[in-house]
Design an enzyme around this catalytic site. Structure first.
Site, PDB file in Angstrom:
ATOM      1  N   ASN A  71       0.838  -1.191   0.000  1.00 35.83           N
ATOM      2  CA  ASN A  71       0.000   0.000   0.000  1.00 35.83           C
ATOM      3  C   ASN A  71       0.879   1.249   0.000  1.00 35.83           C
ATOM      4  OD1 ASN A  71      -2.501   1.575   0.291  1.00 35.83           O
ATOM      5  ND2 ASN A  71      -3.382  -0.335   1.049  1.00 35.83           N
ATOM      6  N   ARG A  72       0.386   2.351   0.545  1.00 37.72           N
ATOM      7  CA  ARG A  72       1.054   3.638   0.366  1.00 37.72           C
ATOM      8  C   ARG A  72       1.643   4.185   1.667  1.00 37.72           C
ATOM      9  NH1 ARG A  72      -3.205   3.054  -3.032  1.00 37.72           N
ATOM     10  NH2 ARG A  72      -2.761   3.544  -5.233  1.00 37.72           N
ATOM     11  N   HIS A  97       3.667  -0.069  -2.526  1.00 37.27           N
ATOM     12  CA  HIS A  97       3.985  -1.496  -2.646  1.00 37.27           C
ATOM     13  C   HIS A  97       5.487  -1.774  -2.673  1.00 37.27           C
ATOM     14  CE1 HIS A  97      -0.178  -2.229  -2.939  1.00 37.27           C
ATOM     15  NE2 HIS A  97      -0.330  -2.133  -4.247  1.00 37.27           N
ATOM     16  N   HIS A 168      -1.469  -9.744  -3.636  1.00 40.58           N
ATOM     17  CA  HIS A 168      -2.203  -8.802  -4.475  1.00 40.58           C
ATOM     18  C   HIS A 168      -2.850  -9.521  -5.664  1.00 40.58           C
ATOM     19  CE1 HIS A 168      -3.228  -5.219  -6.738  1.00 40.58           C
ATOM     20  NE2 HIS A 168      -2.663  -4.421  -5.847  1.00 40.58           N
ATOM     21  N   TYR A 170      -5.915 -10.484  -8.171  1.00 43.65           N
ATOM     22  CA  TYR A 170      -7.184  -9.996  -8.719  1.00 43.65           C
ATOM     23  C   TYR A 170      -8.060 -11.200  -9.024  1.00 43.65           C
ATOM     24  CZ  TYR A 170      -5.354  -5.260  -9.683  1.00 43.65           C
ATOM     25  OH  TYR A 170      -4.840  -3.993  -9.595  1.00 43.65           O
ATOM     26  N   ASP A 226     -11.066   1.686  -3.644  1.00 41.91           N
ATOM     27  CA  ASP A 226      -9.634   1.465  -3.419  1.00 41.91           C
ATOM     28  C   ASP A 226      -9.434   1.821  -1.964  1.00 41.91           C
ATOM     29  OD1 ASP A 226      -6.987   0.953  -3.563  1.00 41.91           O
ATOM     30  OD2 ASP A 226      -6.550   2.290  -5.233  1.00 41.91           O
ATOM     31  N   GLN A 259      -7.510  -4.422   2.087  1.00 42.03           N
ATOM     32  CA  GLN A 259      -7.566  -3.424   1.024  1.00 42.03           C
ATOM     33  C   GLN A 259      -8.347  -4.018  -0.138  1.00 42.03           C
ATOM     34  OE1 GLN A 259      -6.267  -0.337   1.312  1.00 42.03           O
ATOM     35  NE2 GLN A 259      -6.747   0.414  -0.731  1.00 42.03           N
ATOM     36  N   GLU A 288      -6.867  -7.732  -0.539  1.00 45.28           N
ATOM     37  CA  GLU A 288      -5.511  -7.844  -0.025  1.00 45.28           C
ATOM     38  C   GLU A 288      -5.492  -7.781   1.511  1.00 45.28           C
ATOM     39  OE1 GLU A 288      -3.173  -4.768  -2.205  1.00 45.28           O
ATOM     40  OE2 GLU A 288      -5.093  -4.517  -3.248  1.00 45.28           O
TER      41      GLU A 288
END
Length: 326
Positions: A71-72, A97, A168, A170, A226, A259, A288
């Site tokens: 993440n950030r 990430h 991560h 999808y 998000d 997330q 996530e």
């Protein structure tokens, strides 16, 4: 089997595991889940590409282990004890990430494997992207007899550092986007973010907001997702369900956050997915399990400090249930 070469020339190995109704294809680049199949469905439920080069750029996070800090982190700046770390930035001046050379861009080694499981190993060197280390870490993917996918991440460090990895992947239970999917998340609170998707520091109730997913909600949702959901409970427990009329995927984890990204900004062109075309908006849903984003910069968030003598372990399970339509 050798799938290709990484940008630095290192060989990328692929491995297939199977158990009961499920089988998966994984690779050493990014410790990545490339494909996931269940009996009776022709397509992969996990989004990915048949071309390994796609994972070097447009699909760098697809199915990978991201981090060391997922993440950030705002501005790439994070306090750690009496120091301030300067992390490598790669998104609008923020660290995302693990920065430009994160775990998803590394070639891991296969530590062990059998017919149902594989363990990947990687050592994050001291100073990599600004983090103290080294960090010795492993991730094990295992298929259990009923077809569930289990992911165990472990790590240790001889120095205090920051650590918040995440799987991560999808998902699309039809292989063709999110239409017809419903999502339920067991979270009474979420983290609002600013325009750069950095948490504001508030922890808000989902009640009365578009982020109240405590009951099945049709996807794509009315508001793009998000979002970090602050999961109810603690320990290993079910936290979310993604479902269609034909199948349900139940996410279980011991992580405090989930997330959720609905791929609203996704465009992998020219890289092609398993269906032979680039993935676009709402092609799948990333779910996530992780600690909360930008945690070191907010006193009220669960700590992501990894200390000597205190190993890290995170365990998650993705269970797939075929519904009886008779």
């Amino acid at each position: 089997m050798i799938l290709g070469l990484a940008p630095d020339g290192t060989k990328i190995e692929g491995i297939e595991i199977a158990n009961g109704p499920a089988r998966a294809v994984l690779m050493t680049y990014g410790a990545t889940l490339c494909r996931f199949h269940v009996d009776g469905i022709d397509t992969s439920l996990a989004l990915g590409s048949p071309e390994v080069e796609s994972y070097f750029a447009q699909m760098r996070y697809f199915g990978a282990i991201v981090g060391p800090v997922a993440n950030r982190i705002a501005g790439g700046v994070a306090p750690l004890d009496d120091d301030v770390l300067r992390l490598a930035v790669n998104e609008n001046g923020n660290a995302l990430h693990g920065g430009p050379n994160g775990l998803s861009q590394q070639v891991w080694t296969i530590a062990s494997s059998d017919a149902q499981s594989v363990t990947f190993h990687h050592v994050v060197s001291d100073g990599a992207d600004g983090l103290p280390g080294p960090i010795d870490m492993s991730v094990t993917y295992a298929l259990v007899s009923e077809g569930a996918l289990e992911i165990a991440i472990t790590a240790k460090s001889d120095r205090a550092t920051l650590f918040n990895p995440a799987f991560h992947g999808y998902w699309s239970l039809t292989g063709s986007g999110l239409d017809g999917h419903r999502l339920t998340i067991d979270a009474d609170h979420y983290l609002p973010v600013d325009d750069a998707l950095i948490p504001t520091g508030d922890i808000r109730p989902v009640e009365g907001t578009p982020f109240d997913l405590r009951r099945p909600t049709s996807l794509p949702a009315t508001t793009d997702l998000d979002t970090n959901f602050c999961l109810n409970g603690d320990g290993f427990r079910p936290v979310a369900t993604l479902e269609t009329d034909a199948m349900a995927m139940i996410v279980e984890t011991d992580a405090p956050g989930l997330q959720v990204y609905d791929a609203a900004r996704l465009n992998t062109a020219p890289a092609k997915g398993h269906h032979g075309l680039p993935y676009g908006r709402h092609a799948g849903l990333a779910m996530e399990p992780q600690y909360w984003p930008d945690a070191p910069n907010h006193d009220g968030f669960p700590s992501i400090t990894l200390r000597p003598g205190t190993p890290f372990r995170q365990f998650s399970r993705f269970r797939f249930i075929r519904k009886d339509l008779s």
